[in-house]
Design a protein around this motif. Sequence first.
Motif, PDB file in Angstrom:
ATOM      1  N   ALA A 627       0.822  -1.295   0.227  1.00 23.88           N
ATOM      2  CA  ALA A 627       0.043  -0.047  -0.138  1.00 23.88           C
ATOM      3  C   ALA A 627       1.355   1.242   0.147  1.00 23.88           C
ATOM      4  O   ALA A 627       0.256   2.795  -0.040  1.00 23.88           O
ATOM      5  CB  ALA A 627      -1.285   0.024   1.635  1.00 23.88           C
ATOM      6  N   GLY A 628       1.838   1.585   0.707  1.00 19.93           N
ATOM      7  CA  GLY A 628       2.786   2.064   0.559  1.00 19.93           C
ATOM      8  C   GLY A 628       3.570   3.249  -0.905  1.00 19.93           C
ATOM      9  O   GLY A 628       4.281   4.058  -0.720  1.00 19.93           O
ATOM     10  N   ARG A 629       2.955   2.053  -2.330  1.00 14.20           N
ATOM     11  CA  ARG A 629       3.501   2.865  -3.254  1.00 14.20           C
ATOM     12  C   ARG A 629       2.392   3.651  -3.810  1.00 14.20           C
ATOM     13  O   ARG A 629       2.681   4.107  -4.605  1.00 14.20           O
ATOM     14  CB  ARG A 629       3.851   0.917  -3.643  1.00 14.20           C
ATOM     15  CG  ARG A 629       4.795   0.221  -3.783  1.00 14.20           C
ATOM     16  CD  ARG A 629       5.834   1.382  -4.022  1.00 14.20           C
ATOM     17  NE  ARG A 629       7.147   0.507  -2.978  1.00 14.20           N
ATOM     18  CZ  ARG A 629       8.118   0.833  -2.927  1.00 14.20           C
ATOM     19  NH1 ARG A 629       8.860   2.342  -2.916  1.00 14.20           N
ATOM     20  NH2 ARG A 629       9.372  -0.015  -1.670  1.00 14.20           N
ATOM     21  N   ALA A 630       2.083   3.375  -2.767  1.00  8.22           N
ATOM     22  CA  ALA A 630       0.107   4.586  -3.328  1.00  8.22           C
ATOM     23  C   ALA A 630       0.165   5.781  -2.780  1.00  8.22           C
ATOM     24  O   ALA A 630       1.168   6.475  -2.019  1.00  8.22           O
ATOM     25  CB  ALA A 630      -0.416   4.371  -3.072  1.00  8.22           C
ATOM     26  N   GLY A 631       1.389   6.921  -4.080  1.00  9.41           N
ATOM     27  CA  GLY A 631       1.069   8.472  -4.051  1.00  9.41           C
ATOM     28  C   GLY A 631       2.031   8.786  -4.363  1.00  9.41           C
ATOM     29  O   GLY A 631       3.561   8.221  -3.610  1.00  9.41           O
ATOM     30  N   ARG A 632       2.790  10.341  -5.056  1.00  9.24           N
ATOM     31  CA  ARG A 632       3.668  10.146  -5.064  1.00  9.24           C
ATOM     32  C   ARG A 632       3.675  11.105  -5.133  1.00  9.24           C
ATOM     33  O   ARG A 632       3.363  12.577  -5.215  1.00  9.24           O
ATOM     34  CB  ARG A 632       4.339   9.778  -6.864  1.00  9.24           C
ATOM     35  CG  ARG A 632       5.443  10.403  -7.593  1.00  9.24           C
ATOM     36  CD  ARG A 632       6.635   9.463  -6.731  1.00  9.24           C
ATOM     37  NE  ARG A 632       7.923   9.268  -7.841  1.00  9.24           N
ATOM     38  CZ  ARG A 632       8.277   8.802  -8.490  1.00  9.24           C
ATOM     39  NH1 ARG A 632       7.293   7.721  -9.235  1.00  9.24           N
ATOM     40  NH2 ARG A 632       9.477   8.369  -9.211  1.00  9.24           N
ATOM     41  N   GLY A 639      -1.850   9.191  -1.598  1.00  9.25           N
ATOM     42  CA  GLY A 639      -2.001   7.941  -1.548  1.00  9.25           C
ATOM     43  C   GLY A 639      -3.147   6.726  -1.300  1.00  9.25           C
ATOM     44  O   GLY A 639      -4.188   7.005  -0.292  1.00  9.25           O
ATOM     45  N   LYS A 640      -4.544   6.493  -2.593  1.00 11.35           N
ATOM     46  CA  LYS A 640      -5.294   6.248  -1.960  1.00 11.35           C
ATOM     47  C   LYS A 640      -5.385   4.690  -2.133  1.00 11.35           C
ATOM     48  O   LYS A 640      -3.846   3.598  -2.837  1.00 11.35           O
ATOM     49  CB  LYS A 640      -6.693   6.582  -2.644  1.00 11.35           C
ATOM     50  CG  LYS A 640      -6.597   8.083  -2.919  1.00 11.35           C
ATOM     51  CD  LYS A 640      -7.997   8.069  -3.480  1.00 11.35           C
ATOM     52  CE  LYS A 640      -7.983   9.657  -3.390  1.00 11.35           C
ATOM     53  NZ  LYS A 640      -9.689   9.709  -4.053  1.00 11.35           N
TER      54      LYS A 640
END
Length: 862
Positions: A627-632, A639-640
């Motif tokens: 989940a931590g890969r969401a959002g930049r 990050g959703k």
Amino acid sequence: MNQLNILYPIAVDQTKFKIQEDILHFLETKEEMPTFQEYLEERGNYIQQIWINVWLNKVTNDVARKEKKAYLSERGYEVEGVDRKLINQLFRNEMREYQPFAALDWLKNMEKENPLAWEEQYRKARILFEKRIKEKREQAEREEVVTALELQAHKIVENSQQEYYLIVRNFVADKLDTDLHEAVKFEEVDTFRLEELLLEAGSFNPEDYSTVASFLTELTGAVHKTYHYGERHFEYETYYFKYEKRITDFLFGVIPEKILKEMDPALLYRYEDVVGERVNPSKIRKLLANALHLIIHSYMEEIQEEYVSDLLELVPIPYEKSVHQRIYEEDVKERVKRKAAELAEIERKKQEEERMLDDIFGREYIPSAGRDIRYILHVGETNTGKTYQALQRMQEAESGLYLAPLRLLALEVYDVLNAGGIPCTLKTGEEEKIEPGAKHISSTVEMFYEKDFYEVVVIDEAQMIADKDRGFSWYKAITKANAKEVHIIGSYNMQAMILQLLGDADVEVHRYKRDTPLQVESRMFTLSDAKKGDALVCFSRKKVLETASSLQQRGYSVSMIYGSMPPETRKKQMQDFINGKTSIIIATDAIGMGLNLPIRRIVFLQNEKFDGTRRRRLTSQEVKQIAGRAGRKGIYNIGKVAFTGDIPAMAQLLEKKDQEVHTFAIAPTSSVLERFQKYSRRLGTFFELWEKFESPEGTEKASLSEEQYLYETIKDTVIEARLSAGDLYGFLHLPFSTKEQVLVGQWQDTMFAIVNGTELPEPYMRKGSLEDGELSYKAVGLHLLFLYRLDRRTEATYWERIRESFSDEVHERLKTDVKTITKQCRNCGERLAHDFKYGVCDRCHFSKMRRKHKNLNNNRHK
């Protein structure tokens, strides 16, 4: 009431019969005949009671409840809604006065009409009484003589058990000699798995067996019925059951006859006189059945402790009690000595083995201390810039080493450094790209070599130290890195373990928090909700391809990432997503391992994964990592995260504190293998020692299952004979999937070519389908692993180009082939909806359930 009219005469007859019985019981014990008047004085009151008891029982049991109620109703009783017990009680009370039968008057009239009947009844009663007394005496005498016979038989058995054992010992010796020299030996299998066909393994060698017990575990080749936990089962028969049956049949056949010959003739004559039949072996067998079964159990235990060699020496010696008794006593004495010697040898070997284990493994897995190295620990959540900060320091250094968990990440850092004007060499197990003058290296963690010095070493994804198969590579890199600065990157839960490993070293800890918060969507996700910037995560290649196909058919452009995909193809797929050529990326959990992508939303299409052993719910660490890969930052400032089900429970995993890493994995090192070779050259022995080695507290041994699997395929061949244990282990440890039988076959063929000095076989190469392209890429990769290990770098350059062509092939196939993939029932092939939860269609499922219930019902009726 018709029913009472029918029952009344029957009750009268029963009363008369019971009075007659009472008279006989009264008369039979009187040695002199009493008078009729004496009987009436003693039993008169009871006679009338006989009628009342018979009549009330008859009408209570035989008159229907409906008629009882009708009878009571006619007499003014309220019967509706009245309890059944009360109805019976009221009816019995009414019946007490219903046409009473004058039993006493009937009896007196009988006496007046036939005065001599009383005397006749007395004679009859006395005859019956004396006959019954005689039968009891005869029965007691029979029981007495049978008991005496049984006691004497048991006594003979008790006094002769040693002799009987000598007979059984001689019998078993003959059977054992025949089986060892004439029977067929079968390969060992699970006795319950009857679907495994038995394969012949030649003849028995008597020298292979020490005690009889070691032979009795062999298979006879037959199938027999047995019981486990009360249920009947069929299994392959071992010689234990065969010899148990042989001894049982032998003892039940021989012992009764021997006992009969030793019994007191006077007792046998008396038995024949009293019982009326002669005593035969069958009678003795029945009397001693339980005792003989106990003896058989005792003999089976003792015979198993006998040495095979001792029994085989008995075979040519004719049975004679005194001779065999002397041999047995000598064998027992010798057996005690041999057992003592064996135990002493076991203890000696145990101590020797402990010394060997300590010498081979010793302090190999205790971290070295006192090194002048500065450690910087970067801990935090995913996508927080940990790796970026560490790499910045490495780029500033005169020399540096980056150790990655994936070849793709090593390739990414290699590209970044070279693009930034810093010459960097790439080293993975399957390839090397050497840049002239490069003092920086990007490699996979397994390529770490402790003797090379660098100003800065960066170790990524250090929480992988807990992985049971690969964790030792991180342990080795962290504890043996040779540098001024070592940067260790990982999640919060590995901090305590790393600090413990580093002990008193100079450690600086940097903690990182996300700049972009995560937001869990409250609505369950469906494929129709997919939007640009989404990363859909599932946990199998098949699911990735099915999902990609479904989205492509709906008009979406997609990228794909899964574990068996060539890294170059992964890179192209990622680049298409980064550049906007594709709007959605579908990936396995490989996406959570250091891949930085502009992801708006992470969607978990599955909440469970198969971990190689079972299907299980994702852990908190796994959910956070992905989940931590969401959002930049700068693109998506929030990050959703979305789920397809069980949202509250999955959202809790995102908030849950991770379990700290308490153990790290250890694996054999080159030093360990070098020390082992002082004792043996056989790797089979090494694997046995590895199983026995107790790893230090806080560590967990690597399973080495793949290495052992490969070893079994070449054990006792020219390969093992010609290679040192260290070199052979190096080839066993090559990183490729042993689940692909094509690759296993290629590995074997290449190993034979190496030891025989012939040309290496060409790998599998085919471009007929996506699967062919992926397998060909792996096969060429395995070929490259061998070339680099053999230091044949010129050839490797050529094969790297071949492999790159297969990577391109896979990339193109993903564009064309995936769209035609459909989800199908694995039984009948019927097309299933993409979001259908199961792997079989409803029709196949219900058909299977019907068969299952039918079988259960059939079994119940057997």
